[in-house]
Write an enzyme that holds these catalytic residues in place. Structure first.
Site, PDB file in Angstrom:
ATOM      1  N   ARG A 240      20.351  26.284  29.404  1.00 36.07           N
ATOM      2  CA  ARG A 240      20.298  25.487  30.632  1.00 36.07           C
ATOM      3  C   ARG A 240      20.107  26.438  31.812  1.00 36.07           C
ATOM      4  O   ARG A 240      20.747  27.492  31.887  1.00 36.07           O
ATOM      5  CB  ARG A 240      21.586  24.678  30.827  1.00 36.07           C
ATOM      6  CG  ARG A 240      21.694  23.427  29.970  1.00 36.07           C
ATOM      7  CD  ARG A 240      20.669  22.350  30.331  1.00 36.07           C
ATOM      8  NE  ARG A 240      20.778  21.148  29.510  1.00 36.07           N
ATOM      9  CZ  ARG A 240      20.146  20.966  28.355  1.00 36.07           C
ATOM     10  NH1 ARG A 240      19.348  21.898  27.866  1.00 36.07           N
ATOM     11  NH2 ARG A 240      20.296  19.825  27.695  1.00 36.07           N
ATOM     12  N   GLU A 269      15.166  22.786  37.848  1.00 33.91           N
ATOM     13  CA  GLU A 269      13.968  22.222  37.227  1.00 33.91           C
ATOM     14  C   GLU A 269      13.823  20.740  37.545  1.00 33.91           C
ATOM     15  O   GLU A 269      14.831  20.039  37.706  1.00 33.91           O
ATOM     16  CB  GLU A 269      13.959  22.481  35.710  1.00 33.91           C
ATOM     17  CG  GLU A 269      15.061  21.831  34.908  1.00 33.91           C
ATOM     18  CD  GLU A 269      14.995  22.308  33.436  1.00 33.91           C
ATOM     19  OE1 GLU A 269      15.076  23.520  33.198  1.00 33.91           O
ATOM     20  OE2 GLU A 269      14.843  21.433  32.583  1.00 33.91           O
ATOM     21  N   HIS A 287      10.706  23.860  29.657  1.00 35.18           N
ATOM     22  CA  HIS A 287      11.769  23.220  28.872  1.00 35.18           C
ATOM     23  C   HIS A 287      11.203  22.566  27.614  1.00 35.18           C
ATOM     24  O   HIS A 287      11.342  21.354  27.407  1.00 35.18           O
ATOM     25  CB  HIS A 287      12.550  22.214  29.726  1.00 35.18           C
ATOM     26  CG  HIS A 287      13.939  21.962  29.223  1.00 35.18           C
ATOM     27  ND1 HIS A 287      14.990  21.633  30.050  1.00 35.18           N
ATOM     28  CD2 HIS A 287      14.458  22.005  27.961  1.00 35.18           C
ATOM     29  CE1 HIS A 287      16.082  21.469  29.318  1.00 35.18           C
ATOM     30  NE2 HIS A 287      15.790  21.696  28.049  1.00 35.18           N
TER      31      HIS A 287
HETATM   32  C1  GLV Z   1      17.345  20.250  25.189  1.00 39.51           C
HETATM   33  O1  GLV Z   1      17.418  20.989  26.144  1.00 39.51           O
HETATM   34  C2  GLV Z   1      18.472  19.618  24.597  1.00 39.51           C
HETATM   35  O2  GLV Z   1      19.604  19.787  25.067  1.00 39.51           O
HETATM   36  O3  GLV Z   1      18.263  18.891  23.601  1.00 39.51           O
END
Ligand code: GLV
Ligand code: GLV
Length: 323
Positions: A240, A269, A287
């Site tokens: 994250r 983001e 991401h």
């Molecule tokens: C992606 O970032 C997730 O947490 O699945």
């Protein structure tokens, strides 16, 4: 028949299973953008289940808007920092996530970033496409060899453990790790050293983050931590964005305190710090660590089965509880 609101179209056919037994409405994004807040608040009214993405903030305002019909929020992600789990449990609303099925995908993407940044793949690709390749050169795009270097794993969950295994078995790196619950079996099997975060930062050539975002881990890596890293070391983040103080990271890279970074996630983001986008020694992806066909389809199956369980009055397989 219960009402289920899904905040985005999802890959594969698993949602059809849900549509056969419940009334499912899916938000249609026309521009690839997330569902606007006011539409979310409007659409959840009177539903029994919400299937949100990690970009949808599910908090007391959403619970209020839904009203007391709401039984389950089944997040389409393993991370659930977008959901106020404490508030959900006070209201008796079940929260679920998608652990396990995306582990391989995230691990592989973590290595894609490591290899891209240490071997300067993106920079070299840009150079080649620009027609700048004149001759083979002994010093052209020198990078760092992974073999024998130290991999620093922050967070030894499913993902961190497999990244570590690949480091040791795949690239013959040595391992240091830092995590909440020390794992001596892992240490023996992979000859890993359990160390403090500061020691990890000072020893590792590649530091990779694999902890969830919580109040305790926000800005886990800030100015002081970056200053402890070796000037030749790289930071990788597929977890994250807010685990890292992004402004401090930019400054550390610009001033040569660290060698570079591979980032799949960003503090604010989808906004990405503009200075990051001008750096050659940084690899950026939007991401997509879990973005394999396999993982994303399994995530739908898992989310659907969690919703079906709760609506049938059963305990879901992937229950999340407030920590
Ligand atoms: C992606 O970032 C997730 O947490 O699945
Ligand atoms: C996520 O699946 C983790 O536990 O690392």
């Amino acid at each position: 028949m219960a009402k289920v609101y899904v905040t985005r179209e999802l890959p594969g056919t698993a949602l059809d299973t849900l549509k056969r037994v419940h009334e499912v409405e899916v938000y249609q994004s026309t521009d690839g953008g997330a569902i606007p807040r006011e539409i979310l608040l409007e659409k959840v009214r009177g539903v029994e289940a919400i299937l949100p993405l990690l970009t949808d903030k599910i908090d007391s305002e959403v619970f209020e808007a839904a009203g007391d019909t709401l039984q389950v929020v089944a997040n389409y992600a393993v991370g659930y920092d977008n959901i106020d789990v404490g508030e959900a449990s006070r209201r008796g609303i079940v929260v679920t996530n998608t652990p396990g099925v995306l582990t391989e995908a995230v691990v592989e993407h973590t290595w894609a970033l490591v290899l891209s940044v240490v071997r300067r793949v993106v920079e070299a690709d840009t150079y080649t496409r620009a027609g700048k390749y004149r001759a083979w050169g002994p010093g052209l795009f020198l990078g760092m060899q992974l073999e024998g270097k130290v991999m620093g794993i922050v967070g030894l969950g499913r993902i961190g453990t497999l990244v570590a295994q690949r480091a040791r078995r795949g690239f013959e790196m040595s391992l240091v790790y830092h995590t909440r619950h020390r794992n001596e079996e892992f240490e023996k099997e992979f000859e890993a050293d359990y160390v403090s975060l500061n020691e990890l930062l000072s020893r590792a050539d590649v530091v990779s983050l694999h902890v969830p975002l919580t109040n305790e881990t926000r800005h886990l890596i800030g100015r002081d931590q970056l200053a402890k890293m070796k000037p030749a070391a790289y930071l990788i983040n597929t977890a994250r964005g807010a685990l890292v103080d992004e402004v401090a990271l930019v400054e550390a890279i610009e001033s040569g305190k660290i060698a570079g970074a591979g980032l799949d996630v960003f503090e604010f983001e989808p906004q990405v710090n503009e200075r990051l986008t001008t750096m050659d020694n940084v690899v950026l992806t939007p991401h997509i660590a879990s973005a394999t066909v396999e993982a994303r389809e399994e995530m739908v199956r898992m989310t659907v089965s969690n919703i079906l369980a709760v609506l049938a009055g059963k305990e879901p397989e992937n229950l999340v509880t407030a920590s």
